[in-house]
Design a protein around this motif. Structure first.
Motif, PDB file in Angstrom:
ATOM      1  N   ASP A   1      29.158 -35.192   3.113  1.00 19.65           N
ATOM      2  CA  ASP A   1      28.111 -35.727   4.040  1.00 19.65           C
ATOM      3  C   ASP A   1      27.135 -34.537   4.421  1.00 19.65           C
ATOM      4  OD1 ASP A   1      28.957 -38.108   4.528  1.00 19.65           O
ATOM      5  OD2 ASP A   1      30.739 -37.687   5.553  1.00 19.65           O
ATOM      6  N   VAL A   2      26.805 -33.639   3.638  1.00 18.16           N
ATOM      7  CA  VAL A   2      25.538 -32.843   3.780  1.00 18.16           C
ATOM      8  C   VAL A   2      24.650 -33.166   3.005  1.00 18.16           C
ATOM      9  CG1 VAL A   2      25.031 -30.215   3.334  1.00 18.16           C
ATOM     10  CG2 VAL A   2      27.398 -30.610   4.234  1.00 18.16           C
ATOM     11  N   ASP A   3      23.461 -33.341   3.826  1.00 20.95           N
ATOM     12  CA  ASP A   3      22.075 -33.708   3.266  1.00 20.95           C
ATOM     13  C   ASP A   3      21.085 -32.414   3.050  1.00 20.95           C
ATOM     14  OD1 ASP A   3      20.271 -36.397   3.520  1.00 20.95           O
ATOM     15  OD2 ASP A   3      19.023 -34.381   3.927  1.00 20.95           O
ATOM     16  N   GLY A   4      20.461 -32.741   1.857  1.00 22.03           N
ATOM     17  CA  GLY A   4      19.401 -31.433   1.564  1.00 22.03           C
ATOM     18  C   GLY A   4      18.790 -30.894   2.911  1.00 22.03           C
ATOM     19  N   ARG A   5      18.315 -31.608   3.769  1.00 25.91           N
ATOM     20  CA  ARG A   5      17.753 -31.255   4.887  1.00 25.91           C
ATOM     21  C   ARG A   5      18.408 -30.327   5.921  1.00 25.91           C
ATOM     22  NH1 ARG A   5      15.461 -37.097   6.207  1.00 25.91           N
ATOM     23  NH2 ARG A   5      17.675 -37.232   5.636  1.00 25.91           N
ATOM     24  N   ASP A   6      19.845 -30.495   5.631  1.00 25.47           N
ATOM     25  CA  ASP A   6      20.719 -29.652   6.436  1.00 25.47           C
ATOM     26  C   ASP A   6      20.860 -28.215   5.778  1.00 25.47           C
ATOM     27  OD1 ASP A   6      21.260 -31.931   7.681  1.00 25.47           O
ATOM     28  OD2 ASP A   6      23.152 -32.301   6.486  1.00 25.47           O
ATOM     29  N   LEU A   7      20.345 -28.046   4.634  1.00 23.34           N
ATOM     30  CA  LEU A   7      20.483 -26.831   4.187  1.00 23.34           C
ATOM     31  C   LEU A   7      19.753 -25.459   4.923  1.00 23.34           C
ATOM     32  CD1 LEU A   7      20.329 -27.531   0.355  1.00 23.34           C
ATOM     33  CD2 LEU A   7      22.517 -26.710   1.938  1.00 23.34           C
ATOM     34  N   LYS A   8      20.335 -24.414   5.133  1.00 23.76           N
ATOM     35  CA  LYS A   8      19.752 -23.407   5.982  1.00 23.76           C
ATOM     36  C   LYS A   8      19.302 -22.384   5.134  1.00 23.76           C
ATOM     37  CE  LYS A   8      19.788 -25.052  10.052  1.00 23.76           C
ATOM     38  NZ  LYS A   8      19.675 -26.620   9.650  1.00 23.76           N
ATOM     39  N   GLY A   9      19.547 -22.172   3.923  1.00 25.30           N
ATOM     40  CA  GLY A   9      19.188 -21.253   3.085  1.00 25.30           C
ATOM     41  C   GLY A   9      19.921 -21.345   1.525  1.00 25.30           C
ATOM     42  N   ILE A  10      19.201 -20.904   0.587  1.00 17.37           N
ATOM     43  CA  ILE A  10      19.668 -20.835  -0.800  1.00 17.37           C
ATOM     44  C   ILE A  10      19.692 -19.384  -0.970  1.00 17.37           C
ATOM     45  CG2 ILE A  10      19.707 -21.308  -3.377  1.00 17.37           C
ATOM     46  CD1 ILE A  10      17.559 -23.436  -2.462  1.00 17.37           C
ATOM     47  N   LEU A  11      20.768 -18.812  -1.187  1.00 18.56           N
ATOM     48  CA  LEU A  11      21.010 -17.498  -1.599  1.00 18.56           C
ATOM     49  C   LEU A  11      21.053 -17.196  -3.386  1.00 18.56           C
ATOM     50  CD1 LEU A  11      23.804 -16.644   0.714  1.00 18.56           C
ATOM     51  CD2 LEU A  11      21.767 -15.508   0.805  1.00 18.56           C
ATOM     52  N   VAL A  12      20.285 -16.144  -3.766  1.00 24.54           N
ATOM     53  CA  VAL A  12      20.174 -16.178  -5.121  1.00 24.54           C
ATOM     54  C   VAL A  12      20.952 -14.844  -5.460  1.00 24.54           C
ATOM     55  CG1 VAL A  12      18.849 -16.090  -7.051  1.00 24.54           C
ATOM     56  CG2 VAL A  12      18.244 -17.406  -4.968  1.00 24.54           C
ATOM     57  N   THR A  13      21.947 -14.965  -6.582  1.00 21.75           N
ATOM     58  CA  THR A  13      22.720 -13.625  -7.009  1.00 21.75           C
ATOM     59  C   THR A  13      21.635 -12.944  -7.994  1.00 21.75           C
ATOM     60  OG1 THR A  13      23.769 -15.111  -8.836  1.00 21.75           O
ATOM     61  CG2 THR A  13      24.832 -14.839  -6.736  1.00 21.75           C
ATOM     62  N   HIS A  14      21.040 -13.717  -8.924  1.00 17.33           N
ATOM     63  CA  HIS A  14      20.428 -12.871 -10.098  1.00 17.33           C
ATOM     64  C   HIS A  14      19.478 -14.175 -10.577  1.00 17.33           C
ATOM     65  CE1 HIS A  14      23.693 -14.425 -12.236  1.00 17.33           C
ATOM     66  NE2 HIS A  14      23.245 -14.125 -13.526  1.00 17.33           N
ATOM     67  N   GLU A  15      18.489 -13.756 -11.296  1.00 19.39           N
ATOM     68  CA  GLU A  15      17.424 -14.675 -11.868  1.00 19.39           C
ATOM     69  C   GLU A  15      17.703 -15.216 -13.119  1.00 19.39           C
ATOM     70  OE1 GLU A  15      17.436 -11.544 -12.031  1.00 19.39           O
ATOM     71  OE2 GLU A  15      16.645 -10.582 -14.016  1.00 19.39           O
ATOM     72  N   HIS A  16      18.931 -15.239 -13.911  1.00 14.09           N
ATOM     73  CA  HIS A  16      19.166 -16.024 -14.918  1.00 14.09           C
ATOM     74  C   HIS A  16      19.063 -17.538 -14.622  1.00 14.09           C
ATOM     75  CE1 HIS A  16      21.659 -12.548 -16.781  1.00 14.09           C
ATOM     76  NE2 HIS A  16      20.341 -12.174 -16.904  1.00 14.09           N
ATOM     77  N   SER A  17      18.743 -18.361 -15.748  1.00 14.25           N
ATOM     78  CA  SER A  17      18.250 -19.762 -15.351  1.00 14.25           C
ATOM     79  C   SER A  17      19.575 -20.507 -14.942  1.00 14.25           C
ATOM     80  CB  SER A  17      17.555 -20.247 -16.425  1.00 14.25           C
ATOM     81  OG  SER A  17      18.263 -20.205 -17.627  1.00 14.25           O
TER      82      SER A  17
END
Ligand SMILES: [Zn+2]
Ligand SMILES: [Zn+2]
Length: 265
Positions: A45-61
């Protein structure tokens, strides 16, 4: 009032992990399609609009392929250190200036009520990190994509309640397998990935702290089997007097579906 975690997808083919509290929902990496991630989040029950952030570990695809798309579609801030931004920015597409957030290694910060601690790991990317998350007195750590562990990493992770820990490959399978030799060398190298045995040995150190749950993650499709990763780790623990299922709970993550959902609290 729990700290929640679920590995949505994990493996060399793509990674994304959900971390949440009652009111905050964040992703660590988004390396599979946006559709798969949105569907994964819907299960709880989590919607994309609920997201408060995307944390990125590193740039590999396998960690960033839908970071840009999710940020644009749901207006989600992206958090990465400066070198990772430089390495990935041209591949994300247009990002709203307000959604370009920079963190600094070893400096913790908040996303709403979740405290985030990034620290560097040895991997062949611009400035790769792993994260620990704190909420009230609970802690979760995500430690994947690293060629080896060191005292600092062990020390940061060992007081976690739950750890998502890489068990990338079986060394013999990798050596005998179809990968070209430069790639084998890369994966086995100091800035590559942890083998099942590396993981078992790292875990022996980590469980001297508080860790009661570990999720084996980022398994290679070609060079590992879930059962082999699990058994190798269990055997190393067992030969050192640690009982899986009793002293520590060991679970798997999956390439194509979500892991168990954990409420730590
Ligand atoms: Zn990866
Ligand atoms: Zn990587």
């Amino acid at each position: 009032m729990n700290l929640k975690v679920c590995s949505l997808f994990s493996g060399s083919s793509g990674n994304s992990t959900y971390i949440g509290t009652e009111k905050t929902h964040i992703l660590v990496d988004a390396g599979v399609s946006m559709k798969s991630i949105v569907t994964g989040l819907k299960q709880f029950d989590v919607d994309g609009r609920d997201l408060k952030g995307i944390l990125v570990t590193h740039e590999h695809s396998d960690h960033i392929s839908s970071v840009g798309a999710i940020s644009r579609k749901f207006n989600v801030p992206i958090y990465a250190n400066e070198q990772t931004w430089q390495a990935m920015e041209s591949r994300l597409g247009r990002i709203d200036a307000g959604n370009r957030r920079v963190f600094y290694n070893d400096m913790d910060f908040y996303i709403q009520d979740i405290n985030v601690q990034p620290y560097q790991i040895p991997h062949d990317a611009a400035d790769p990190v792993c994260f620990s998350f704190y909420y009230k007195n609970k802690k979760i750590s995500i430690t994947t994509d690293l060629g080896h562990t060191n005292n600092k990493i062990i020390k940061n992770v060992m007081d976690s309640d739950l750890v998502i820990l890489e068990a990338n490959h079986d060394e013999e399978m990798l050596k005998a397998g179809p990968y070209p030799s430069y790639l084998k060398k890369r994966i086995l190298g100091r800035k590559g990935h942890l083998s099942n045995e590396d993981t078992g040995r790292a875990l022996l150190e980590m469980i001297k702290g508080k860790v009661t749950h570990v999720l084996l993650a980022h398994l290679s499709k070609e060079n590992n089997y879930p059962q082999l990763a699990y058994q190798t780790v269990v055997d190393i623990l067992k030969s050192n007097g640690v009982r899986a299922g009793k002293d520590i709970q060991i679970d798997l993550t999956y390439r194509d579906r979500a892991s168990n959902f954990y409420h730590i609290g």
